[in-house]
Design a protein around this motif. Structure first.
Motif, PDB file in Angstrom:
ATOM      1  N   LYS A 200      -6.937   5.060   5.203  1.00 33.38           N
ATOM      2  CA  LYS A 200      -6.288   4.127   4.281  1.00 33.38           C
ATOM      3  C   LYS A 200      -6.059   2.773   4.948  1.00 33.38           C
TER       4      LYS A 200
ATOM      5  N   ALA B 116       0.823  -1.212   0.000  1.00 32.66           N
ATOM      6  CA  ALA B 116       0.000   0.000   0.000  1.00 32.66           C
ATOM      7  C   ALA B 116       0.855   1.260   0.000  1.00 32.66           C
TER       8      ALA B 116
ATOM      9  N   GLN C  28      -8.109  12.409  -3.832  1.00 31.42           N
ATOM     10  CA  GLN C  28      -9.354  11.645  -3.941  1.00 31.42           C
ATOM     11  C   GLN C  28     -10.406  12.167  -2.958  1.00 31.42           C
TER      12      GLN C  28
ATOM     13  N   ASP D 277      -2.170  11.310  -3.102  1.00 31.57           N
ATOM     14  CA  ASP D 277      -3.268  10.646  -3.811  1.00 31.57           C
ATOM     15  C   ASP D 277      -4.523  10.585  -2.944  1.00 31.57           C
ATOM     16  N   ALA D 278      -4.356  10.232  -1.675  1.00 29.88           N
ATOM     17  CA  ALA D 278      -5.512  10.134  -0.779  1.00 29.88           C
ATOM     18  C   ALA D 278      -6.166  11.499  -0.587  1.00 29.88           C
TER      19      ALA D 278
ATOM     20  N   LEU E 137     -12.092  -2.342   1.600  1.00 31.57           N
ATOM     21  CA  LEU E 137     -11.313  -2.671   0.407  1.00 31.57           C
ATOM     22  C   LEU E 137     -11.907  -2.011  -0.835  1.00 31.57           C
ATOM     23  N   LYS E 138     -13.230  -1.922  -0.910  1.00 31.29           N
ATOM     24  CA  LYS E 138     -13.869  -1.315  -2.079  1.00 31.29           C
ATOM     25  C   LYS E 138     -13.581   0.176  -2.170  1.00 31.29           C
ATOM     26  N   ASP E 139     -13.201   0.792  -1.030  1.00 29.04           N
ATOM     27  CA  ASP E 139     -12.842   2.211  -0.998  1.00 29.04           C
ATOM     28  C   ASP E 139     -11.338   2.407  -1.057  1.00 29.04           C
ATOM     29  N   GLN E 140     -10.632   1.370  -1.504  1.00 30.87           N
ATOM     30  CA  GLN E 140      -9.176   1.385  -1.665  1.00 30.87           C
ATOM     31  C   GLN E 140      -8.437   1.442  -0.326  1.00 30.87           C
ATOM     32  N   GLY E 141      -9.112   1.003   0.745  1.00 27.89           N
ATOM     33  CA  GLY E 141      -8.444   0.871   2.029  1.00 27.89           C
ATOM     34  C   GLY E 141      -7.884  -0.528   2.203  1.00 27.89           C
TER      35      GLY E 141
END
Length: 736
Positions: free
Chosen positions: A133, A62, A93, A89-90, A138-142
């Motif tokens: 993060k 990550a 977003q 990036d976070a 997981l679907k939210d990129q965590g």
């Protein structure tokens, strides 16, 4: 998931050997990490190694850097730091999401354009992004890490470290300031997030507004009669204006902190169990779904359970109340000097036990409701806790005001029965109990209780909340020094690097701290507000003590966060949440209780003159219809006043919101100007332009020719018509 390469595996495995030795030292400064993970793996070494490797793989892939140190045998401290690119990036977003949902008015520049991390990014925002993060779905990129739950039960907690230099400067500034300005609130928000920032903003606003009723309370206490109707009216009006003023204040803060509307972006609870997936009607994205009607049915099903639990609590407190009256005012037998403390002991033992049971019950009930968003879960559980806090905090005053004082005279006729029960339980020595002719009602009781809750109890609470933890810290340090001087050296456990000893000791101490719960501080202030708005007519000086207490409370809470509890993980918020509704409810209820107390006791006196005690007669000699009329009149006047106050606040626009609308207009105007410039600067297509010009000329010439033809025909028609008219006139004249 791709694993670390072999060399990394060897390094990680070696840390679980009898003599772990990290490859590089950690500088003794918390700024070298964002968050700390308290890692307690399985006692079995092989399982522990696999768990650590899995966690490390997640971090590495990550984009996180980390260092591992020993906490104590059986647990590790993993210092996690996000790369600048990950934070960039976070942050981008998150800003795009805010823009899509109307929270911010300008579209952020992409990271490629920016090129580097924003130097003005608040530390609270960085910690929030990094924590999201790590723990986000997981679907939210965590990474989907849920501390102490499911597959991550060996990750005991993830917490942020305090900044000693900031805490020291913070406490020093506040110790020399009388009030807090907007800049101080901004510092709190930038350091601990909006959720904590709103609490301190509310407490500061509340403290400032208490100055007005404090002055009125002093005047009423010394110059007006007890249970003054004028002070009761002033208190009700003040509470209504205060609540409406805070509504305006919190919107201004939400605009100032750019979080207005952030509740539209809820944080999903990892415990949420969706029933399926649906397509969002607005965004078109596939989202987890749970039928709202099922949740509503579950909430209604929980109401009877809450009613039964509340009834049991009321019955318990009423039972202790009766025992207290009996021992304090009726019983006169042996050991009375000790038995008078029995009610306090019962309350101290039974109420916390019942409260703990109730907390477990409502937590499970709320989890059963299966809330998707964290803020809706917190709202639901807060409202259930408010019912408990209401009963435990105010039931004693309600029993005194509406049961004991009005109906206490009914005890005397039944005193023989009470005496017989006492004789049966204690023996013949209980015959020394008070006789019916001797029993009197304690008219001081309501005021004595109220003074305790609004003055004495607040001093005790400050001692328990601030002074006691300080003493515990001192004792703990002394005990730790003695243990260190006498401890047995375990040779398999490596010693800390001398450059890290001081820092690691601080981290280990913070790992043992409890999590900071801002809801507990809100609860304390809301309960205090309830005492003031409902019963301040009993003792007007209660506002003065609350005013002084809240000045200390502001500093005490800062001290508590800095020294006694973990640094709170920053969270977004646009208001104080459900506590505002609780304040509004207490304000409305205060209009009823204040009126009833004044009507019932304004003519009964304060208990300071003659006839201080009542024997066989009620202290309340008011017609029930007059009481009902007074309550209804007070409530309706309150509703009218609240409506007028809202209209007044709406009539005056907020300068903060004006500035925000101006900024939004300028941003939109800039977008229009940019688009216009691009349009004007665009190069025309030559062939199309030539064709357009020829077409214009051709059409123009045709239209001009047509116009000339119309003019000629019109002129000819006019001449013909004129000639015809002249001839007709001549013929008429000739005939005449």
């Amino acid at each position: 998931m791709t694993e670390l390469d072999t060399s990394e595996k060897v390094k990680l495995s070696s840390t679980s050997s009898p003599s772990p030795s990290p490859s590089s030292s950690l500088p003794p400064a918390w700024l070298q990490n964002d968050l700390v993970t308290l890692f307690k793996p399985d006692p079995e070494p092989k399982i522990a190694i696999k768990q650590l490797q899995l966690f490390a793989n997640q971090l590495v892939h990550a984009g996180f850097k980390f260092k591992i140190r020993l906490n104590k045998p059986g647990s590790l401290l993993i210092f996690v730091r996000a790369s600048d690119r990950l934070v960039i990036d976070a942050s981008y977003q998150a800003q795009v999401k805010d823009w899509l949902h109307g929270i911010r008015t300008t579209l952020p520049d992409p990271p490629v354009v920016k090129g580097k991390l924003d130097a003005n990014l608040p530390i609270a925002e960085r910690l929030r992004l990094v924590h999201a993060k790590l723990t986000g779905a997981l679907k939210d990129q965590g990474l989907g890490i849920t501390p102490a739950r499911g597959d991550w039960e060996h990750v005991e907690s993830i917490f942020a470290l305090h900044d000693p230099e900031f805490d020291k400067a913070w406490l020093k500034r506040w110790s020399t300031k009388w009030t807090l300005d907007e800049a101080e609130l901004d510092i709190i928000r930038d350091s601990f997030g909006e959720k904590v920032g709103f609490y301190f903003a509310f407490l500061q606003h509340y403290f400032q507004w208490l100055a007005i009723p404090s002055i009125l309370g002093i005047i009423s206490f010394f110059f007006f009669s007890p249970f003054s109707i004028w002070f009761a009216v002033a208190s009700c009006v003040w509470s209504a204006v205060f609540v409406e003023s805070w509504k305006r204040k919190q919107v201004d803060l939400a605009v100032r902190w750019r979080v207005l509307g952030s509740s539209a972006l809820p944080v999903e609870r990892p415990e949420f169990k969706p029933a399926g997936e649906i397509r969002d009607a607005v965004t078109g994205q596939t989202v987890d779904y749970y039928p709202s009607w099922k949740r509503v049915v579950k909430q209604f099903a929980a109401i009877p359970i809450a009613i039964v639990a509340g009834a049991l609590l009321v019955a318990l407190q009423a039972f202790v109340f009766v025992i207290e009256i009996f021992l304090a005012e009726i019983y006169d037998g042996p050991l009375k000097q000790y038995l008078v403390f029995l009610p306090t002991a019962l309350l101290a033992g039974l109420v916390p036990t019942f409260t703990a049971f109730y907390n477990i019950l409502i937590t499970r009930m709320t989890e059963w409701e299966n809330h998707a968003a964290k803020h809706t879960f917190e709202t639901s559980i807060t409202q259930k806790l408010f019912v408990l806090n209401f009963l435990t905090s105010y039931i004693g005053l309600f029993l005194s005001a509406y049961v004991y004082l009005p109906f206490g005279h009914l005890i005397a006729p039944n005193l023989d029965l009470i005496t017989a029960v006492a004789v049966r339980l204690i023996g013949e020595r209980a015959n020394t109990t008070t006789t019916a002719s001797q029993f009197t009602i304690n008219r001081f009781r309501l005021r004595q209780q109220y003074v305790y809750f609004t003055a004495t109890a607040q001093v005790i609470n400050f001692f328990v909340e601030t002074i006691l933890p300080y003493l515990k810290r001192r004792l703990f340090k002394e005990a730790q020094k003695k243990l260190q001087s006498n401890h047995v050296v375990i040779h398999d456990v490596p010693a800390d690097n001398p450059d890290e000893v001081k820092f690691l000791n601080r981290v280990r101490a913070e790992a043992e701290f409890p999590d900071y719960d801002v809801a507990e501080d809100y609860r304390e202030m809301v309960v205090q507000f309830g005492y003031l708005t409902m019963f301040s007519a009993v003792w007007p000086l209660s506002y003065v003590f609350s005013f002084a207490n809240n000045w200390v409370e502001l500093r005490g809470d800062a001290l508590k966060i800095s020294l006694d509890e973990r640094r709170p993980i920053p969270e977004k918020a646009e208001s104080i949440g459900p506590w505002l509704n609780n304040l509004a409810f207490l304000t409305w209820l205060g209009s009823i209780t204040s009126a009833s107390v004044v009507v019932m006791y304004a003519h009964a006196g304060s208990g300071d003159g003659e006839n201080n005690d009542a024997t066989g007669s009620s202290l309340v000699n008011v017609n029930s219809w007059l009481l009902l009329l007074g309550v209804l009149f007070s409530e309706h006047v309150f509703l009218v006043v609240r409506y007028l106050v809202r209209q007044v606040f709406d009539a005056f626009d907020s300068t903060v919101q004006q500035a925000d609308r101006k900024q939004e207009y300028e941003n939109r105007a800039a977008v229009i100007a940019t688009a216009s410039n691009k349009f004007n600067q665009a190069e025309p297509h030559e062939q199309d332009d030539e064709e357009d010009e020829e077409e214009v000329v051709r059409l123009g010439k045709a239209e001009v020719d047509y116009g000339i033809e119309l003019l000629k025909r019109t002129a000819k028609a006019n001449r013909t018509e004129a000639e015809s008219s002249g001839q007709a006139s001549a013929d008429v004249k000739k005939e005449l």
